[in-house]
Design a protein around this motif. Structure first.
Motif, PDB file in Angstrom:
ATOM      1  N   ALA A 176     -16.234   5.077  18.966  1.00 19.56           N
ATOM      2  CA  ALA A 176     -16.979   4.202  19.875  1.00 19.56           C
ATOM      3  C   ALA A 176     -17.270   2.828  19.286  1.00 19.56           C
ATOM      4  O   ALA A 176     -17.620   1.891  20.026  1.00 19.56           O
ATOM      5  N   GLN A 177     -17.113   2.669  17.987  1.00 23.12           N
ATOM      6  CA  GLN A 177     -17.574   1.427  17.330  1.00 23.12           C
ATOM      7  C   GLN A 177     -16.875   0.171  17.851  1.00 23.12           C
ATOM      8  O   GLN A 177     -17.524  -0.843  18.120  1.00 23.12           O
ATOM      9  N   THR A 178     -15.550   0.210  17.990  1.00 25.96           N
ATOM     10  CA  THR A 178     -14.835  -0.996  18.427  1.00 25.96           C
ATOM     11  C   THR A 178     -15.130  -1.337  19.890  1.00 25.96           C
ATOM     12  O   THR A 178     -15.408  -2.507  20.201  1.00 25.96           O
ATOM     13  N   ILE A 228     -19.659   6.154  23.471  1.00 25.52           N
ATOM     14  CA  ILE A 228     -19.853   4.718  23.733  1.00 25.52           C
ATOM     15  C   ILE A 228     -21.237   4.478  24.335  1.00 25.52           C
ATOM     16  O   ILE A 228     -21.973   3.572  23.914  1.00 25.52           O
ATOM     17  N   VAL A 229     -21.616   5.300  25.316  1.00 24.79           N
ATOM     18  CA  VAL A 229     -22.954   5.164  25.923  1.00 24.79           C
ATOM     19  C   VAL A 229     -24.029   5.340  24.849  1.00 24.79           C
ATOM     20  O   VAL A 229     -24.987   4.558  24.765  1.00 24.79           O
ATOM     21  N   GLY A 247     -24.755  -2.614  31.990  1.00 17.42           N
ATOM     22  CA  GLY A 247     -23.391  -2.288  31.594  1.00 17.42           C
ATOM     23  C   GLY A 247     -22.911  -1.022  32.260  1.00 17.42           C
ATOM     24  O   GLY A 247     -23.705  -0.176  32.682  1.00 17.42           O
ATOM     25  N   VAL A 248     -21.592  -0.872  32.347  1.00 15.54           N
ATOM     26  CA  VAL A 248     -20.959   0.284  32.973  1.00 15.54           C
ATOM     27  C   VAL A 248     -19.941   0.861  31.997  1.00 15.54           C
ATOM     28  O   VAL A 248     -19.164   0.113  31.391  1.00 15.54           O
ATOM     29  N   VAL A 249     -19.957   2.186  31.848  1.00  9.51           N
ATOM     30  CA  VAL A 249     -18.938   2.858  31.032  1.00  9.51           C
ATOM     31  C   VAL A 249     -18.268   3.905  31.909  1.00  9.51           C
ATOM     32  O   VAL A 249     -18.929   4.782  32.473  1.00  9.51           O
ATOM     33  N   THR A 250     -16.947   3.842  32.036  1.00  8.22           N
ATOM     34  CA  THR A 250     -16.222   4.794  32.879  1.00  8.22           C
ATOM     35  C   THR A 250     -15.733   5.983  32.044  1.00  8.22           C
ATOM     36  O   THR A 250     -15.532   5.862  30.834  1.00  8.22           O
TER      37      THR A 250
END
Length: 288
Positions: free
Chosen positions: A261-263, A20-21, A7-10
């Motif tokens: 970050a939950q959603t 989120i990470v 996965g990628v988080v920007t």
């Protein structure tokens, strides 16, 4: 090492992106999508800040207690890759790396990177729309071919993108939009009206960030529709994390970054029953 999930988080060196990470690493073991080792790319414009963020996560007490990270015997590994979402060559560089490093494809991208600028004028509108709308959708198009058939795109929008701030005409144009061009024409009309100092007469609020996020919600819906029509199984959704206490909210938010970050995490790694082209807030689908 081979990974079962990638996965990628920007925009992930601080705030909601970093949370989120963190939550991805914590929640993945109990995710229905867990099928082995998990690689998360934490991306940011600044290499030093991005690598410092990873070091902080590696020492995070909750992650250590949960044994979430590979170094502690867990499933998740976090790597840094540079990404400036406002730079087309930077988007291409990350896409090229992902294609080369993960020939089987990646599993999801959470597009969290965005800007909120003080003030309101034509230049602020242009800069904000470019980052939050045009370049975010450009990133979606760059990453979409790299996603597995079961992949997902999650665009972090905002409750400020709700359509209750517009004239009936503009609101109806948003709701009737079927293609990205339809949405882009609304963004162009907004920018033109602002240049003339007549955005309110044209049915828009005097708010660059809000309109950019309304555009992102509309663009996400259009992208999801097009992907589905082409037979893609990729699920493409957007969400509002809530009013989170971060630099962007100048510390005024009522939610913690982990709560915000939950959603996005739900849309990335939990069972969303095949939903695509939808807008979510507080872990449920909502009306735009």
């Amino acid at each position: 090492m081979s990974y079962s999930k990638v996965g990628v988080v920007t925009g992930a060196n601080k705030g909601i992106g970093l949370a989120i990470v963190r939550q991805l690493a914590l929640q993945y073991p109990k995710s229905p999508l867990n099928n082995g080792p998990f690689l998360i790319y934490l991306t940011a414009r600044d290499k030093g800040r991005g690598e410092a963020a990873i070091k902080d996560l590696e020492q995070d007490a909750q992650l250590k207690k949960a044994r979430a990270l590979k170094a502690d015997g867990g499933l998740a590994e976090i790597k840094f890759h540079e990404l400036d979402i406002t730079d087309s060559s930077s988007i291409k560089s990350l896409a090229d790396h992902l294609k080369q490093a993960h020939s089987d494809g990646i599993d999801f991208v959470v597009n969290n990177a965005g800007i909120a600028m003080d003030g309101f004028d034509a230049n602020i509108v242009k800069t904000t729309l470019d980052c939050n709308y045009y370049k975010t959708l450009e990133a979606c198009h760059a990453f979409l071919p790299l996603l597995k058939s079961t992949g997902r795109i999650v665009n972090v929008a905002s409750m400020s993108g709700h359509l209750n701030k517009y004239s009936d005409d503009i609101r109806n144009r948003f709701l009737a939009s079927k293609t990205e061009d339809d949405v882009s024409s609304i963004m162009k009309d907004f920018a033109t009206a602002v240049e003339a100092g007549k955005e309110k007469d044209a049915g828009f609020p005097s708010a660059a960030y809000a309109v950019s996020k309304a555009g992102l919600i509309g663009g996400t819906r259009a992208l999801a529709r097009t992907a589905k029509e082409k037979g893609s199984g990729v699920l493409i959704n957007c969400c509002c994390p809530g009013y989170v206490n971060t630099d962007m909210s100048k510390g005024n938010g009522t939610k913690t970054p982990d709560e915000g970050a939950q959603t996005p995490v739900l849309l990335a790694i939990q069972d969303i029953q095949g939903k695509t082209g939808t807008f979510w807030q507080s872990e449920k689908e909502i009306e735009w």
